[in-house]
Scaffold this active site. Structure first.
Site, PDB file in Angstrom:
ATOM      1  CD  GLU A 161      -5.863   4.539   5.527  1.00 33.97           C
ATOM      2  OE1 GLU A 161      -6.042   4.503   4.158  1.00 33.97           O
ATOM      3  OE2 GLU A 161      -5.418   3.728   6.266  1.00 33.97           O
TER       4      GLU A 161
ATOM      5  CD  GLU B  15      -2.297   1.149   2.924  1.00 35.93           C
ATOM      6  OE1 GLU B  15      -1.640   0.850   3.888  1.00 35.93           O
ATOM      7  OE2 GLU B  15      -3.380   1.862   2.922  1.00 35.93           O
TER       8      GLU B  15
ATOM      9  CE  LYS C  58      -7.412   1.359   3.598  1.00 37.21           C
ATOM     10  NZ  LYS C  58      -6.109   1.554   4.052  1.00 37.21           N
TER      11      LYS C  58
ATOM     12  CB  CYS D 227      -4.238  -1.577   4.349  1.00 37.14           C
ATOM     13  SG  CYS D 227      -3.423  -1.605   5.943  1.00 37.14           S
TER      14      CYS D 227
ATOM     15  CG  ASN E 101       1.826   1.650   4.938  1.00 31.74           C
ATOM     16  OD1 ASN E 101       2.846   2.235   4.946  1.00 31.74           O
ATOM     17  ND2 ASN E 101       1.417   1.365   3.740  1.00 31.74           N
TER      18      ASN E 101
ATOM     19  CG  ASN F  48      -4.967   3.970   0.147  1.00 31.24           C
ATOM     20  OD1 ASN F  48      -3.942   3.222  -0.627  1.00 31.24           O
ATOM     21  ND2 ASN F  48      -4.666   3.912   1.642  1.00 31.24           N
TER      22      ASN F  48
HETATM   23  N1  CDV Z   1      -3.360   1.243   6.528  1.00 30.88           N
HETATM   24  C1  CDV Z   1      -4.560   0.806   7.295  1.00 30.88           C
HETATM   25  O1  CDV Z   1      -5.254   0.595   6.654  1.00 30.88           O
HETATM   26  N2  CDV Z   1      -3.868   0.643   8.455  1.00 30.88           N
HETATM   27  C2  CDV Z   1      -4.951   0.022   9.374  1.00 30.88           C
HETATM   28  C3  CDV Z   1      -4.490   0.465  10.757  1.00 30.88           C
HETATM   29  C4  CDV Z   1      -4.847   2.058  10.951  1.00 30.88           C
HETATM   30  C5  CDV Z   1      -5.528  -0.397  11.773  1.00 30.88           C
HETATM   31  C6  CDV Z   1      -4.817  -1.356   9.274  1.00 30.88           C
HETATM   32  O2  CDV Z   1      -5.933  -2.148   9.260  1.00 30.88           O
HETATM   33  O3  CDV Z   1      -3.728  -2.303   9.393  1.00 30.88           O
END
Ligand code: CDV
Length: 318
Positions: free
Chosen positions: A151, A52, A132, A177, A202, A115
């Site tokens: 975000e 990501e 996303k 993510c 991330n 994203n």
């Molecule tokens: N980049 C993300 O989506 N990170 C989230 C954190 C913030 C919980 C994740 O689900 O890993």
């Protein structure tokens, strides 16, 4: 894992990234990405999976008041002029690429920020794009937090839903993510017969909203990846930007997961590292035709609340 008669092998390279600095140049980042693509191709991979927001630092951790700095984290087009060396190398080497990036899109004359990720095949053709859907964190800064997670402020919710595409000899889908924590996202891909799910992430190791959860970050990441793969009879690749980035510790733990739910390959470091696995896409069939034969065993009439309610409500009445 058991082997199958008619194997459909796909060698996949999950290209974990170590930290990217706030002011690290795109050129320097691209050199790292090209080195990973070259190593993946040298290792015989047909696909290299980057994380990501792989071109920049994880900028939603900051309140960025300077519009020029904020816009500087975004790309108008990927592949595009800014990323051409990466895609030129991949096409020359005949390897497919998945990469996450911050997308600036003009839709009906208005600028939007997403994203996003893109999947490009071995000949350089774009197979699919994903924006996303599940954006974690806050719209406004959290008072007293060591790091923000903004975000909801930086991006809009993806407008394309969850898609899977015929690609690389199988059916490939993308999540980004936080999406991996939501079984609905996986199941929408599962219902398209997905055989390989690509997930860049991330993931901070400290959650200011709920520090009590910090001890479980790695276990919960593995739990959702393994469950998502198994319950949807698919291979799954989770690829991190890990290590300590601008003072914030991020989970590494890049994984390749089989349809059995087994982790077949994982990273050993928190830096730039390739994780390779031979994924027999045919193996998905042994689950899709038995325990997770959706047509035989799912009961959609019992699942109404999944789409009727957003948040939890009271127990259903008779
Ligand atoms: N980049 C993300 O989506 N990170 C989230 C954190 C913030 C919980 C994740 O689900 O890993």
């Amino acid at each position: 894992m058991s082997s199958t008669a008619r194997a459909r092998p796909l060698r996949v390279a999950a290209a974990q990234l170590g930290p990217i600095g706030r002011h690290e140049s795109r050129a320097a980042v691209l050199r790292r990405l090209v080195a990973l693509v070259e190593a993946a191709a040298a290792g015989g991979a047909a696909l290299v999976v980057l994380p990501e927001l792989a071109l920049t630092s994880f900028f939603p951790r900051w309140v960025i008041d300077d519009p020029a700095e904020f816009e500087g984290f975004f790309e108008d087009a990927v592949p595009g002029p800014g990323t051409q060396p990466l895609f030129d190398a991949a096409r020359r080497l005949g390897i497919g690429v998945h990469i996450g990036y911050a997308e600036r899109a003009v839709i009906d004359g208005a600028v939007h920020h997403f994203n996003s990720s893109v999947l490009v095949d071995r000949s350089g053709e774009v197979i699919g794009r994903y924006r996303k859907v599940h954006l974690p964190g806050d719209r406004e800064p959290r008072a007293g937090a060591a790091f923000q997670h903004l975000e909801k402020r930086c991006f809009e919710t993806g407008d394309g839903g969850f898609r899977a595409w015929p690609a690389l000899g199988g059916i490939v889908g993308m999540l980004i993510c936080n999406d991996r924590r939501w079984p609905e996202a996986w199941r929408v891909l599962g219902l398209q017969g997905v055989e390989l799910v690509l997930v860049g992430y991330n993931t901070p190791l400290h959650n200011p909203e709920a520090p009590g959860h910090d001890a479980h970050v790695k276990a919960q990441h593995r739990l959702v990846m393994q469950a998502g793969a198994y319950q949807n009879a698919t291979w799954a690749v989770a690829v991190a930007k890990g290590g300590t980035e601008e003072g914030q510790a991020l989970l590494a733990d890049t994984l390749i997961v089989a349809p059995s739910g087994e982790i077949v390959a994982e990273s050993r470091t928190e830096g730039d590292e390739l994780v390779l696995a031979d994924c027999d896409l045919e193996l998905t069939g042994t689950y899709k035709s038995t325990i997770f034969d959706f047509a035989a065993h799912r009961e959609p009439r019992a699942y109404g609340l999944i789409v009727e309610r957003r948040g939890a409500g009271p127990p259903l009445q008779d």
